[in-house]
Design an enzyme around this catalytic site. Structure first.
Site: not given
Ligand code: 13P
Length: 247
Positions: A93, A95, A163, A169, A208
């Site tokens: 991911h 993050e 992603e 987000g 999103s």
């Molecule tokens: P959002 O749906 O909050 O944009 O996050 C996406 C995400 O990182 C799912 O792993």
């Protein structure tokens, strides 16, 4: 026909009481055959396993370490995740790559460990805003998916999630055209290493995703589902997404 998957990534949200409330509210909202995967924080996995018993919710973890066991303070293994009730595991991911310095090599190690233990990896890749602005998206995706899957033999037990970092987000969802282009490209990259099996691997879109944009995304031929962050925290919002995917 590829499997359609809707996956919730709860990130570092929810206490046990909040998770319990979510499941109580969410299950009655699900249409007949609707199903979902939820990746809660690891602290909630066993409790979620009990709460979801007998339902069409399958669980996943957000991260694993690649060793089976050992002196790795704070980490969990694929075996431990399975033992606590997970069937899936996110790897790579953005993050984790951004805040915890995970390299594509580490993602490949984690993905390999997940497969070996019998946990189905959902391998995440995506370009950031600057890379998209500079027209590097397709090259980045190519390099990243190949590096993240390096040394991994073709298998139908794996899912990919596209992603774009700029869409996570931010409320700024990729257009269905942009998401479809990136995902079709990822499928072509996968075919370079895995051949015809690439046509059978589910590739999800994440960033999103909301109840009001899921239909247009799922209408694209290469988009097989969604990885949902913020909108998966509300029982009503996530149920609307999951039910739409089933219709
Ligand atoms: P959002 O749906 O909050 O944009 O996050 C996406 C995400 O990182 C799912 O792993």
């Amino acid at each position: 026909m590829r499997e359609r998957l809707i996956v919730a990534n709860w990130k570092m949200y929810k206490t046990a009481a909040e998770a319990q409330r979510f499941i109580q509210d969410f299950l009655p909202l699900l249409h007949d055959t609707a199903q979902a995967i939820i990746c809660p924080p690891i602290t909630l996995l066993s409790k979620m396993h009990s709460l979801c018993a007998g339902s069409r919710i399958v669980l996943g973890v957000q991260n694993i370490y690649w060793e089976n066991e050992g002196a790795y303070t704070g980490e969990i293994s694929a075996m431990q995740a399975l033992d606590a009730g997970a069937a899936y595991c996110l790897t790579g991911h953005s993050e984790r790559r951004q805040f915890f310095n995970e390299s594509a090599h580490m993602v490949a190690l984690k993905t390999t460990a997940a497969l070996k233990a019998g946990l189905k990896p959902i391998v995440c890749v995506g370009e950031n805003f600057t890379q998209r602005e500079n027209g590097q998206t397709l090259q980045i995706l190519h390099d990243d998916i190949l590096a993240s899957l390096k040394g991994i033999e073709a298998t139908k037990c794996l899912t990919i999630a596209y992603e774009p970092v700029w869409a996570i987000g931010t409320g700024q969802v990729a257009t269905p055209q942009d998401a479809e282009e990136a995902i079709a490209h990822l499928r072509a990259c996968l075919a370079e290493i895995w051949g015809e099996l690439a046509a059978e691997i589910p590739i999800l879109y994440g960033g999103s995703v909301k109840p009001d944009n899921i239909s247009a995304l799922l209408a694209c031929p290469n988009i097989d589902g969604a990885l949902v962050g913020g909108a998966s925290l509300s029982a009503a919002g996530f149920a609307a997404i999951v039910n739409t995917a089933k219709n």
